[in-house]
Design a protein around this motif. Structure first.
Motif, PDB file in Angstrom:
ATOM      1  N   ARG A 126       0.853  -1.190   0.000  1.00  0.00           N
ATOM      2  CA  ARG A 126       0.000   0.000   0.000  1.00  0.00           C
ATOM      3  C   ARG A 126       0.886   1.235   0.000  1.00  0.00           C
ATOM      4  O   ARG A 126       1.341   1.702   1.052  1.00  0.00           O
ATOM      5  CB  ARG A 126      -0.929   0.008   1.210  1.00  0.00           C
ATOM      6  CG  ARG A 126      -1.942  -1.095   1.193  1.00  0.00           C
ATOM      7  CD  ARG A 126      -3.182  -0.733   1.960  1.00  0.00           C
ATOM      8  NE  ARG A 126      -3.900   0.367   1.315  1.00  0.00           N
ATOM      9  CZ  ARG A 126      -4.949   0.986   1.872  1.00  0.00           C
ATOM     10  NH1 ARG A 126      -5.364   0.642   3.057  1.00  0.00           N
ATOM     11  NH2 ARG A 126      -5.560   1.953   1.234  1.00  0.00           N
ATOM     12  N   ARG A 131      -2.869   4.510   0.124  1.00  0.00           N
ATOM     13  CA  ARG A 131      -3.521   4.650   1.431  1.00  0.00           C
ATOM     14  C   ARG A 131      -4.499   5.821   1.436  1.00  0.00           C
ATOM     15  O   ARG A 131      -5.543   5.768   2.085  1.00  0.00           O
ATOM     16  CB  ARG A 131      -2.465   4.839   2.513  1.00  0.00           C
ATOM     17  CG  ARG A 131      -1.557   3.624   2.686  1.00  0.00           C
ATOM     18  CD  ARG A 131      -0.473   3.858   3.708  1.00  0.00           C
ATOM     19  NE  ARG A 131      -1.012   4.038   5.036  1.00  0.00           N
ATOM     20  CZ  ARG A 131      -0.288   4.313   6.111  1.00  0.00           C
ATOM     21  NH1 ARG A 131       1.032   4.465   5.987  1.00  0.00           N
ATOM     22  NH2 ARG A 131      -0.859   4.448   7.288  1.00  0.00           N
ATOM     23  N   GLY A 136      -4.623  -0.876  -3.232  1.00  0.00           N
ATOM     24  CA  GLY A 136      -3.400  -1.569  -2.868  1.00  0.00           C
ATOM     25  C   GLY A 136      -3.011  -2.557  -3.947  1.00  0.00           C
ATOM     26  O   GLY A 136      -3.786  -2.822  -4.877  1.00  0.00           O
ATOM     27  N   HIS A 157     -10.704  -0.775  -2.156  1.00  0.00           N
ATOM     28  CA  HIS A 157     -11.087  -1.247  -0.815  1.00  0.00           C
ATOM     29  C   HIS A 157     -10.042  -2.249  -0.314  1.00  0.00           C
ATOM     30  O   HIS A 157     -10.355  -3.383   0.065  1.00  0.00           O
ATOM     31  CB  HIS A 157     -12.479  -1.874  -0.836  1.00  0.00           C
ATOM     32  CG  HIS A 157     -13.519  -1.037  -1.520  1.00  0.00           C
ATOM     33  ND1 HIS A 157     -13.974   0.158  -1.004  1.00  0.00           N
ATOM     34  CD2 HIS A 157     -14.174  -1.215  -2.699  1.00  0.00           C
ATOM     35  CE1 HIS A 157     -14.876   0.675  -1.817  1.00  0.00           C
ATOM     36  NE2 HIS A 157     -15.008  -0.135  -2.851  1.00  0.00           N
ATOM     37  N   ASP A 159      -7.917  -2.881   2.219  1.00  0.00           N
ATOM     38  CA  ASP A 159      -7.847  -3.580   3.502  1.00  0.00           C
ATOM     39  C   ASP A 159      -8.911  -4.667   3.592  1.00  0.00           C
ATOM     40  O   ASP A 159      -8.636  -5.800   3.999  1.00  0.00           O
ATOM     41  CB  ASP A 159      -8.018  -2.586   4.657  1.00  0.00           C
ATOM     42  CG  ASP A 159      -6.816  -1.669   4.807  1.00  0.00           C
ATOM     43  OD1 ASP A 159      -5.712  -2.081   4.411  1.00  0.00           O
ATOM     44  OD2 ASP A 159      -6.976  -0.544   5.304  1.00  0.00           O
ATOM     45  N   GLU A 160     -10.136  -4.319   3.221  1.00  0.00           N
ATOM     46  CA  GLU A 160     -11.231  -5.290   3.284  1.00  0.00           C
ATOM     47  C   GLU A 160     -10.973  -6.473   2.359  1.00  0.00           C
ATOM     48  O   GLU A 160     -11.138  -7.634   2.745  1.00  0.00           O
ATOM     49  CB  GLU A 160     -12.549  -4.599   2.906  1.00  0.00           C
ATOM     50  CG  GLU A 160     -13.732  -5.531   2.795  1.00  0.00           C
ATOM     51  CD  GLU A 160     -14.970  -4.837   2.253  1.00  0.00           C
ATOM     52  OE1 GLU A 160     -15.956  -5.530   1.979  1.00  0.00           O
ATOM     53  OE2 GLU A 160     -14.931  -3.590   2.089  1.00  0.00           O
ATOM     54  N   TYR A 162      -8.116  -7.490   1.176  1.00  0.00           N
ATOM     55  CA  TYR A 162      -6.948  -8.250   1.644  1.00  0.00           C
ATOM     56  C   TYR A 162      -7.371  -9.288   2.688  1.00  0.00           C
ATOM     57  O   TYR A 162      -6.917 -10.438   2.655  1.00  0.00           O
ATOM     58  CB  TYR A 162      -5.922  -7.288   2.227  1.00  0.00           C
ATOM     59  CG  TYR A 162      -4.745  -7.959   2.873  1.00  0.00           C
ATOM     60  CD1 TYR A 162      -3.798  -8.656   2.118  1.00  0.00           C
ATOM     61  CD2 TYR A 162      -4.565  -7.902   4.262  1.00  0.00           C
ATOM     62  CE1 TYR A 162      -2.712  -9.274   2.718  1.00  0.00           C
ATOM     63  CE2 TYR A 162      -3.474  -8.514   4.860  1.00  0.00           C
ATOM     64  CZ  TYR A 162      -2.559  -9.196   4.092  1.00  0.00           C
ATOM     65  OH  TYR A 162      -1.486  -9.808   4.694  1.00  0.00           O
ATOM     66  N   ARG A 163      -8.248  -8.886   3.603  1.00  0.00           N
ATOM     67  CA  ARG A 163      -8.709  -9.834   4.620  1.00  0.00           C
ATOM     68  C   ARG A 163      -9.499 -10.979   3.992  1.00  0.00           C
ATOM     69  O   ARG A 163      -9.354 -12.142   4.393  1.00  0.00           O
ATOM     70  CB  ARG A 163      -9.560  -9.105   5.665  1.00  0.00           C
ATOM     71  CG  ARG A 163      -8.770  -8.181   6.586  1.00  0.00           C
ATOM     72  CD  ARG A 163      -9.590  -7.732   7.770  1.00  0.00           C
ATOM     73  NE  ARG A 163     -10.744  -6.943   7.352  1.00  0.00           N
ATOM     74  CZ  ARG A 163     -10.717  -5.621   7.219  1.00  0.00           C
ATOM     75  NH1 ARG A 163      -9.594  -4.952   7.445  1.00  0.00           N
ATOM     76  NH2 ARG A 163     -11.805  -4.965   6.849  1.00  0.00           N
TER      77      ARG A 163
END
Length: 201
Positions: A126, A131, A136, A157, A159-160, A162-163
């Motif tokens: 990122r 950011r 990313g 989106h 972070d979401e 990636y999870r």
């Protein structure tokens, strides 16, 4: 299907073509709009230059020729932007519970695929601008070489998503083998006293 409901019928037609029975779609997204920033900048610059030339060019044959050249440059930049937009609009990164896929190509359709079992490592990058704007890059390492999905850039989106991908690659606490549950119970800050799973009295 997570990440798919808000998409239109185009994506659902693609998924019906390439997703097999029993395969669960976890994520399906286009690249972030910022991936087209170079084409947008070229078109905006060409339009600005054409406007300045049109105003400043003298009313002579040479001035008219210069105006025509800049106008042609604007048309070329606009056509290039439209072409890139159509390709962007038809490109999707899809993650299922079995594999990663990348649909791309506006006229000549292509599908790149990587099974999850071949993924040995995942790097999540990122940059500062990512950011700020919410995108990313995913860098996948696999058991093979020259994989088509070695790098997936500009995922929105970040972070979401990636999870979601990590859950598919590595599972979550609910998927842990019962014999390993002690490792999860012992996680967290230690106060120096023996825990439940350290073999202490």
């Amino acid at each position: 299907m997570v990440g798919v409901a808000r998409r239109g019928p185009r994506l659902h037609r693609e998924l019906r073509k390439y997703i097999v029975d029993g395969e669960r779609v976890v994520l399906a997204v286009r690249r972030h709009w910022f991936s087209m920033i170079h084409e947008i900048a070229y078109a905006a610059t060409a339009l600005l230059v054409a406007a300045v030339v049109d105003i400043a060019a003298p009313p002579t044959p040479g001035g008219k020729l210069l105006s025509d050249v800049t106008l042609a440059a604007v048309l070329a930049a606009a056509l290039w932007l439209i072409w890139k937009f159509l390709n962007w609009r038809n490109e999707y990164f899809v993650a299922t519970d079995k594999r990663f896929l990348l649909f791309y190509g506006f006229i000549r359709r292509k599908v790149a695929m990587m099974p999850l079992i071949k993924v040995t490592d995942l790097t999540f990058d990122r940059p500062l601008l990512g950011r700020l704007l919410g995108y990313g890059h995913f860098i996948l390492e696999s058991a093979g070489h020259d994989q088509a999905l070695a790098q997936i850039g500009m995922i929105p989106h970040a972070d979401e998503n990636y999870r979601l991908i990590c859950e598919q690659l590595f599972g979550d606490a609910h998927d842990v083998d019962p014999e390993d549950q002690g490792w999860y119970r012992d996680e967290g800050p230690s106060d120096g006293r023996p825990g439940d799973g350290d073999g202490g009295p």
